[in-house]
Structure formats: structure tokens, C-alpha cells
Design a protein around this motif. Structure first.
Motif, PDB file in Angstrom:
ATOM      1  N   PHE A  70       0.849  -1.192   0.000  1.00 35.87           N
ATOM      2  CA  PHE A  70       0.000   0.000   0.000  1.00 35.87           C
ATOM      3  C   PHE A  70       0.885   1.243   0.000  1.00 35.87           C
ATOM      4  O   PHE A  70       2.097   1.134   0.134  1.00 35.87           O
ATOM      5  N   GLU A  71       0.280   2.413  -0.125  1.00 33.07           N
ATOM      6  CA  GLU A  71       0.907   3.729  -0.366  1.00 33.07           C
ATOM      7  C   GLU A  71       1.360   3.782  -1.834  1.00 33.07           C
ATOM      8  O   GLU A  71       2.260   3.044  -2.262  1.00 33.07           O
ATOM      9  N   SER A  72       0.741   4.695  -2.571  1.00 34.04           N
ATOM     10  CA  SER A  72       0.973   4.716  -4.018  1.00 34.04           C
ATOM     11  C   SER A  72       2.444   4.911  -4.377  1.00 34.04           C
ATOM     12  O   SER A  72       2.924   4.331  -5.347  1.00 34.04           O
ATOM     13  N   GLY A  73       3.184   5.695  -3.584  1.00 34.00           N
ATOM     14  CA  GLY A  73       4.610   5.887  -3.877  1.00 34.00           C
ATOM     15  C   GLY A  73       5.386   4.592  -3.702  1.00 34.00           C
ATOM     16  O   GLY A  73       6.268   4.251  -4.510  1.00 34.00           O
ATOM     17  N   ALA A  74       5.056   3.847  -2.641  1.00 25.70           N
ATOM     18  CA  ALA A  74       5.731   2.569  -2.401  1.00 25.70           C
ATOM     19  C   ALA A  74       5.371   1.564  -3.495  1.00 25.70           C
ATOM     20  O   ALA A  74       6.211   0.766  -3.929  1.00 25.70           O
ATOM     21  N   ILE A  75       4.124   1.617  -3.954  1.00 25.10           N
ATOM     22  CA  ILE A  75       3.707   0.696  -5.031  1.00 25.10           C
ATOM     23  C   ILE A  75       4.485   1.016  -6.314  1.00 25.10           C
ATOM     24  O   ILE A  75       4.970   0.114  -7.011  1.00 25.10           O
ATOM     25  N   LEU A  76       4.628   2.311  -6.614  1.00 27.24           N
ATOM     26  CA  LEU A  76       5.390   2.686  -7.826  1.00 27.24           C
ATOM     27  C   LEU A  76       6.834   2.217  -7.721  1.00 27.24           C
ATOM     28  O   LEU A  76       7.399   1.684  -8.694  1.00 27.24           O
ATOM     29  N   LEU A  77       7.443   2.414  -6.556  1.00 26.00           N
ATOM     30  CA  LEU A  77       8.834   1.962  -6.381  1.00 26.00           C
ATOM     31  C   LEU A  77       8.927   0.440  -6.528  1.00 26.00           C
ATOM     32  O   LEU A  77       9.850  -0.085  -7.165  1.00 26.00           O
ATOM     33  N   TYR A  78       7.970  -0.265  -5.936  1.00 26.56           N
ATOM     34  CA  TYR A  78       7.964  -1.732  -6.026  1.00 26.56           C
ATOM     35  C   TYR A  78       7.865  -2.190  -7.481  1.00 26.56           C
ATOM     36  O   TYR A  78       8.619  -3.060  -7.937  1.00 26.56           O
ATOM     37  N   LEU A  79       6.919  -1.594  -8.211  1.00 27.92           N
ATOM     38  CA  LEU A  79       6.711  -2.029  -9.603  1.00 27.92           C
ATOM     39  C   LEU A  79       7.898  -1.645 -10.483  1.00 27.92           C
ATOM     40  O   LEU A  79       8.253  -2.377 -11.418  1.00 27.92           O
ATOM     41  N   ALA A  80       8.520  -0.493 -10.186  1.00 27.62           N
ATOM     42  CA  ALA A  80       9.708  -0.091 -10.947  1.00 27.62           C
ATOM     43  C   ALA A  80      10.847  -1.077 -10.692  1.00 27.62           C
ATOM     44  O   ALA A  80      11.547  -1.504 -11.621  1.00 27.62           O
TER      45      ALA A  80
END
Ligand SMILES: N[C@@H](CCC(=O)N[C@@H](CS)C(=O)NCC(=O)O)C(=O)O
Length: 236
Positions: A70-80
Motif C-alpha cells: 500500500f501507499e501509491s509511492g511505495a507501489i510505484l517503487l515496487y513495480l519499478a
């Protein structure tokens, strides 16, 4: 396969855009915040903060059990990190991408989010918070315009920092602001808005409500969006 717990808001669109950009196989699970879908015990096991978006990766980095993030910034980092895309490899550029991602998460999103709340949802006539958060949003648009006057994208190249910021730049129209007054932001906004993945992640599959009209909510809908007293309830 990735499950995306989604509502068509700027934070939700960050992740639908990212999943389209990296060509991920995902299932979009539409959550109705007005009905309180995000407040259930089942969803709070995925996101204990009871906010949207969140993902569950059933084929996670490092293998093992399905991984909720969760947390959109953490999700973006994870997917990157998982895809090896949209986070610059060059250390200086990578730091810049992380820096502007944090700027969006800590400032451009939350300050503008408060502006939306006081302009469109809170009882009318509260001039102090309306001016405070609208002015802060305007100040942040100037900061964004300054950066984009020097660079084509926030980290020089298109990255998760732009993906995080673009949906929030789009949302300013709902609080009566216009991007035309920020020429570098306008150029960047249009370029990104023409990307097929951005179109697929936003207007085609999951259109946003960008109207500046004040929504009319029932007491129950208001409580589901802003009341949140059930957060003190234990998980069942
Ligand atoms: N910092 C969080 C913010 C999430 C957030 O506030 N999401 C909104 C929708 S955009 C939400 O869930 N609102 C429901 C509520 O406030 O109860 C993130 O970026 O993921």
C-alpha cells in the motif's frame, strides 16, 4: 498476476498508468469509497491504513506468498524495481526521481487533496483553509513549472516521479486552477497525456471525475469518506 484495489482518483490512476506502462498482467478491483469498501476488515488486511490504492502481487519479487503493498509511492517503487523500468539507472537521475516522487507524495498530493476537501466537500464558508490549501497548491505548481522549465521530465527522463505527479496536475481543474498559466507544466502534461499507457490507464478504462461541482453526499456516504470512526474497531 497483480490485483489492483482501485478507485478512479489521482492516487489510483498513478498505479493503473504504471501497470499499463510496464505491460503488467493485472486485475482491477473497483472499490466504492462511498459504500465504504475500503473500510472492511478484509481490505484492511491488505492496507491497514484503509486508503486506496493497494496491490497484491501473486507472483512477487523474491517469490513466496502473495505480497500486499500500500501507499501509491511505495507501489510505484515496487513495480519499478520488479519490472526494471521507469526508475533511472544513473545514480544522480535515480535520486532525482526518488526526490520528486517524495515531493509529490508529501506535498503536491496532500496539499492539493486538502484543497479539494475544503473547496468541494467541507461545509461552505471556511475561507482560511480554502485559501491556505489553494495557495499552497499554486505555490507547488510554480515549483513544478520551475523544474520542468529546466528538464523535459522531473528526473530528466520519464519516470515514476512523472507518473505520480501527472494525475495530480490533471486534478487542479476541479479546484478551479488552470495549467495554461504554467507553460512548462502544460507542455509536460500534454506530452505525457498522449502516451498510450496513460490513456489506457486513465480515460479509457477508468475515467476520473474532474468536475468542480460540489458532490452531494448522504450522511452515510460522508461518514464512509470522512468519518472513519470504525478504524478503531479490531479486525475480525
Ligand atoms: N498517501 C496515500 C493516500 C491514499 C488516499 O488518501 N487515498 C484516497 C483516495 S485517492 C482514499 O482512500 N480516501 C478514502 C478515505 O479517505 O477514506 C497514497 O498515496 O496511497
Amino acid at each position: 498476476m497483480i490485483e489492483l484495489y482501485f478507485t478512479p482518483t489521482p492516487n489510483g490512476h498513478k498505479i493503473s498508468i504504471m501497470l499499463e506502462e510496464i505491460g503488467a498482467v493485472y486485475r482491477l478491483i473497483k472499490m466504492d469509497m462511498l459504500k465504504g469498501d475500503h473500510l472492511t476488515a478484509q481490505y484492511r488486511r491488505i492496507n491497514p491504513n484503509a486508503r486506496l490504492p493497494a496491490i497484491v502481487d501473486h507472483d512477487p519479487i523474491g517469490s513466496g506468498l502473495p505480497l500486499p503493498v500500500f501507499e501509491s509511492g511505495a507501489i510505484l517503487l515496487y513495480l519499478a524495481e520488479k519490472s526494471g523500468q521507469l526508475l533511472p539507472v544513473d545514480p544522480r537521475r535515480r535520486t532525482q526521481a526518488q526526490q520528486w516522487l517524495m515531493w509529490q507524495m508529501a506535498s503536491f498530493g496532500p496539499m492539493q487533496g486538502q484543497a479539494h476537501h475544503f473547496i468541494r466537500y467541507a461545509p461552505e464558508g471556511q475561507t482560511y483553509p480554502v485559501e491556505r490549501y489553494r495557495n499552497e497548491t499554486i505555490r507547488l505548481l510554480h515549483v513544478l513549472n520551475g523544474r520542468l522549465s529546466d528538464e523535459p521530465y522531473l528526473a530528466g527522463e520519464y519516470s515514476i516521479a512523472d507518473i505520480a505527479t501527472w494525475p495530480w496536475a490533471r486534478a487542479v481543474r476541479a479546484i478551479g486552477l488552470a495549467l495554461d498559466e504554467y507553460p512548462a507544466v502544460s507542455r509536460w502534461f500534454e506530452t505525457i497525456g498522449n502516451r498510450p499507457a496513460v490513456i489506457a490507464g486513465t480515460d479509457v478504462k477508468n475515467p476520473a471525475n474532474l468536475s468542480s461541482a460540489r458532490p452531494i453526499l448522504t450522511d452515510e456516504q460522508w461518514s464512509n469518506l470522512f468519518g472513519q470512526n470504525m478504524l478503531s474497531a479490531p479486525l475480525r
